[in-house]
Design an enzyme around this catalytic site. Structure first.
Site, PDB file in Angstrom:
ATOM      1  N   ASP A   1      -8.851   2.195  -6.533  1.00 29.61           N
ATOM      2  CA  ASP A   1      -8.868   3.646  -6.741  1.00 29.61           C
ATOM      3  C   ASP A   1      -8.120   4.324  -5.596  1.00 29.61           C
ATOM      4  O   ASP A   1      -7.273   5.194  -5.801  1.00 29.61           O
ATOM      5  CB  ASP A   1     -10.319   4.138  -6.803  1.00 29.61           C
ATOM      6  CG  ASP A   1     -10.401   5.647  -7.008  1.00 29.61           C
ATOM      7  OD1 ASP A   1      -9.650   6.160  -7.854  1.00 29.61           O
ATOM      8  OD2 ASP A   1     -11.197   6.298  -6.314  1.00 29.61           O
TER       9      ASP A   1
ATOM     10  N   LYS B   1     -11.595  -7.329   1.458  1.00 26.80           N
ATOM     11  CA  LYS B   1     -12.155  -7.059   2.782  1.00 26.80           C
ATOM     12  C   LYS B   1     -13.033  -8.258   3.141  1.00 26.80           C
ATOM     13  O   LYS B   1     -14.242  -8.126   3.378  1.00 26.80           O
ATOM     14  CB  LYS B   1     -12.941  -5.733   2.740  1.00 26.80           C
ATOM     15  CG  LYS B   1     -13.411  -5.225   4.084  1.00 26.80           C
ATOM     16  CD  LYS B   1     -12.301  -4.714   4.988  1.00 26.80           C
ATOM     17  CE  LYS B   1     -12.864  -4.342   6.360  1.00 26.80           C
ATOM     18  NZ  LYS B   1     -11.800  -4.013   7.332  1.00 26.80           N
TER      19      LYS B   1
ATOM     20  N   ASP C   1      -3.887   5.804  -5.509  1.00 26.74           N
ATOM     21  CA  ASP C   1      -3.525   7.187  -5.169  1.00 26.74           C
ATOM     22  C   ASP C   1      -2.557   7.232  -3.991  1.00 26.74           C
ATOM     23  O   ASP C   1      -1.632   8.048  -3.956  1.00 26.74           O
ATOM     24  CB  ASP C   1      -4.776   8.015  -4.820  1.00 26.74           C
ATOM     25  CG  ASP C   1      -5.321   8.758  -6.035  1.00 26.74           C
ATOM     26  OD1 ASP C   1      -5.064   8.302  -7.167  1.00 26.74           O
ATOM     27  OD2 ASP C   1      -6.005   9.777  -5.859  1.00 26.74           O
TER      28      ASP C   1
ATOM     29  N   TYR D   1     -18.409   0.713  -8.748  1.00 27.54           N
ATOM     30  CA  TYR D   1     -18.430   1.763  -9.767  1.00 27.54           C
ATOM     31  C   TYR D   1     -19.535   1.536 -10.787  1.00 27.54           C
ATOM     32  O   TYR D   1     -20.109   2.484 -11.310  1.00 27.54           O
ATOM     33  CB  TYR D   1     -17.092   1.806 -10.525  1.00 27.54           C
ATOM     34  CG  TYR D   1     -16.067   2.729  -9.934  1.00 27.54           C
ATOM     35  CD1 TYR D   1     -15.560   2.506  -8.662  1.00 27.54           C
ATOM     36  CD2 TYR D   1     -15.595   3.827 -10.649  1.00 27.54           C
ATOM     37  CE1 TYR D   1     -14.602   3.348  -8.132  1.00 27.54           C
ATOM     38  CE2 TYR D   1     -14.640   4.667 -10.129  1.00 27.54           C
ATOM     39  CZ  TYR D   1     -14.148   4.425  -8.865  1.00 27.54           C
ATOM     40  OH  TYR D   1     -13.198   5.268  -8.348  1.00 27.54           O
TER      41      TYR D   1
ATOM     42  N   ASP E   1      -7.667  -2.411   4.740  1.00 27.52           N
ATOM     43  CA  ASP E   1      -7.238  -1.421   5.740  1.00 27.52           C
ATOM     44  C   ASP E   1      -5.782  -1.669   6.136  1.00 27.52           C
ATOM     45  O   ASP E   1      -4.970  -0.752   6.234  1.00 27.52           O
ATOM     46  CB  ASP E   1      -8.178  -1.410   6.957  1.00 27.52           C
ATOM     47  CG  ASP E   1      -8.476  -2.795   7.507  1.00 27.52           C
ATOM     48  OD1 ASP E   1      -8.129  -3.805   6.850  1.00 27.52           O
ATOM     49  OD2 ASP E   1      -9.065  -2.887   8.607  1.00 27.52           O
TER      50      ASP E   1
HETATM   51  C1  IPM Z   1      -8.933   7.383 -11.449  1.00 29.90           C
HETATM   52  C2  IPM Z   1      -9.907   8.511 -11.236  1.00 29.90           C
HETATM   53  C3  IPM Z   1     -11.293   8.084 -11.731  1.00 29.90           C
HETATM   54  C4  IPM Z   1     -11.742   6.894 -10.901  1.00 29.90           C
HETATM   55  C5  IPM Z   1     -12.360   9.196 -11.684  1.00 29.90           C
HETATM   56  C6  IPM Z   1     -11.887  10.448 -12.389  1.00 29.90           C
HETATM   57  C7  IPM Z   1     -13.663   8.729 -12.240  1.00 29.90           C
HETATM   58  O1  IPM Z   1      -9.943   8.895  -9.904  1.00 29.90           O
HETATM   59  O2  IPM Z   1      -8.681   7.017 -12.624  1.00 29.90           O
HETATM   60  O3  IPM Z   1      -8.420   6.837 -10.474  1.00 29.90           O
HETATM   61  O4  IPM Z   1     -12.312   7.061  -9.819  1.00 29.90           O
HETATM   62  O5  IPM Z   1     -11.533   5.779 -11.344  1.00 29.90           O
HETATM   63 MN    MN Z   2      -8.654   7.786  -8.595  1.00 26.42          MN
END
Ligand code: IPM
Ligand code: MN
Length: 365
Positions: free
Chosen positions: A251, A194, A255, A144, A227
């Site tokens: 990230d 990884k 999710d 990032y 993975d």
């Molecule tokens: C998160 C979001 C952010 C990230 C984006 C909006 C930059 O997806 O907080 O997970 O990728 O970190």
């Molecule tokens: Mn995210």
């Protein structure tokens, strides 16, 4: 009796709607203990662009600097999608905030009450007791924030690159957060990397192994390739207790964890910094995991629980009020489990509004 000084950055679409209710709940919970709230509301994200021409206005950063914590809503949405990607609310507000305040540790509880098991895409028999795990993501390093460029190769072809790098000190400090989180839970940590492919992961695994051996020998430490971890999370999330990983993997996995835990409207997060705030505790940014939900904005039906639970995390980490935080968490749990639900988690029950949800939680405090 204390005064809690923080910045409120509601953001866009449902952001301000759920923030209003969260502040109301926070006021009630703190008021009962004689604590006072001293907060300043600032524009961020699309609201910052509309008001000051910038997703993260200078005065917002200044106000945050003079606070002990940031309570964040959600930013972004269709209104600003035409902007170049580096000016869009998500990227131009959140990433600089993380960098400026050195918010290196993102803690996301993956909590699903058994009574809400229907909200998960997993078969209920796989999660008979709901889900209770914690994802810890390194937030200010890795790909990032490494060097990025778009360039022309000697043969005239356009190419681009992003660089992933980690220092030992960056790995150790996130390992420490994982270890301390695990010490307060099941003393079990899984580190995800990884290391069969990436040099940064080889260093990550070696550093983590040594760190735990030296400092937390009582913790059961395991390692997984990312993975495989993605697969295990979908197969049996409760095999994890605390897992931690670098920025990009985190990230994606956070999710995945969010969807497995059902409604985004229930998930909160804390991003903690390096330094101490003015009262000697951790500076942090607290935000719900879900987005701005433009499709339901303005209807008063958004689930405020994630924002309320994020404010509980703020009390715990930035103001040292663990008992008060737990009381709010219990009130949210009792409310949802007694069948009072917003539309996203109603599943055939009668749905209540954002405000009614807030009132029901307040009455249980
Ligand atoms: C998160 C979001 C952010 C990230 C984006 C909006 C930059 O997806 O907080 O997970 O990728 O970190
Ligand atoms: Mn995210």
């Amino acid at each position: 009796m204390a005064t809690f000084k923080f910045s409120v950055l509601p953001g866009d679409y449902i952001g301000p709607e759920v923030m209003e209710v969260a502040l109301d709940v926070l006021k009630t919970a703190c008021g009962k203990e004689g604590h006072k709230l001293d907060y300043t509301v600032c524009a961020v994200g699309g609201a910052g662009i509309d008001k000051f021409g910038k997703a993260l206005p200078d005065q917002t950063v200044e106000t945050c600097r003079n606070s002990d914590a940031i309570l964040f809503g959600s930013v972004g949405g269709p209104k600003w999608e035409h902007l170049p990607s580096n000016e869009q609310p998500e990227r131009a507000a959140l990433l600089p905030l993380r960098k400026i305040f050195k918010l290196f540790a993102n803690i996301r509880p993956g909590l699903l009450y058994p009574q809400l098991a229907d909200a998960s895409p997993l078969k209920t028999e796989r999660i008979p007791n709901g889900i209770d795990i914690v994802c810890i993501r390194e937030l200010t390093g890795g790909i990032y924030f490494g060097e990025k460029k778009t360039f022309t190769n000697p043969d005239g072809e356009t190419a681009a690159s992003d660089t992933m790098s980690y220092k030992v000190s960056e790995i150790e400090r996130i390992a420490e957060v994982a270890a301390k989180t695990a010490m307060a839970r099941g003393k079990k940590v899984c580190s995800i990397d990884k290391a069969n492919v990436l040099e940064t992961s080889v260093l990550w695994r070696k550093t983590v192994s040594e760190y735990f051996r030296k400092n937390f020998p009582e913790i059961e430490l395991s390692h997984l390739y990312v993975d495989n971890a993605a697969m295990q999370l979908a197969r049996d999330p409760n095999q994890f207790d605390v897992f931690f990983t670098e920025n990009m993997f985190g990230d994606i996995l956070s999710d995945e964890m969010a969807v497995i835990c059902g409604s985004l409207g229930m998930l909160c997060s804390a991003s903690l910094g390096i330094g101490k705030n003015s009262i000697g505790l951790k500076f942090g940014l607290y935000e719900p995991a879900g987005g701005t939900a433009p499709d339901i904005a303005g209807k008063g039906i958004a689930n405020p629980c994630a924002q309320i639970l994020s404010s509980a995390l703020m009390l715990r980490y930035s103001f040292g009020e663990d008992a008060l935080a737990s009381r709010i968490e219990k009130a949210v749990r009792d409310t949802v489990c007694s069948g009072i639900r917003t539309a996203d988690i109603a599943f055939g029950m009668k749905a209540v509004s954002t405000k009614e949800m807030g009132e029901a939680i307040k009455s249980r405090l």
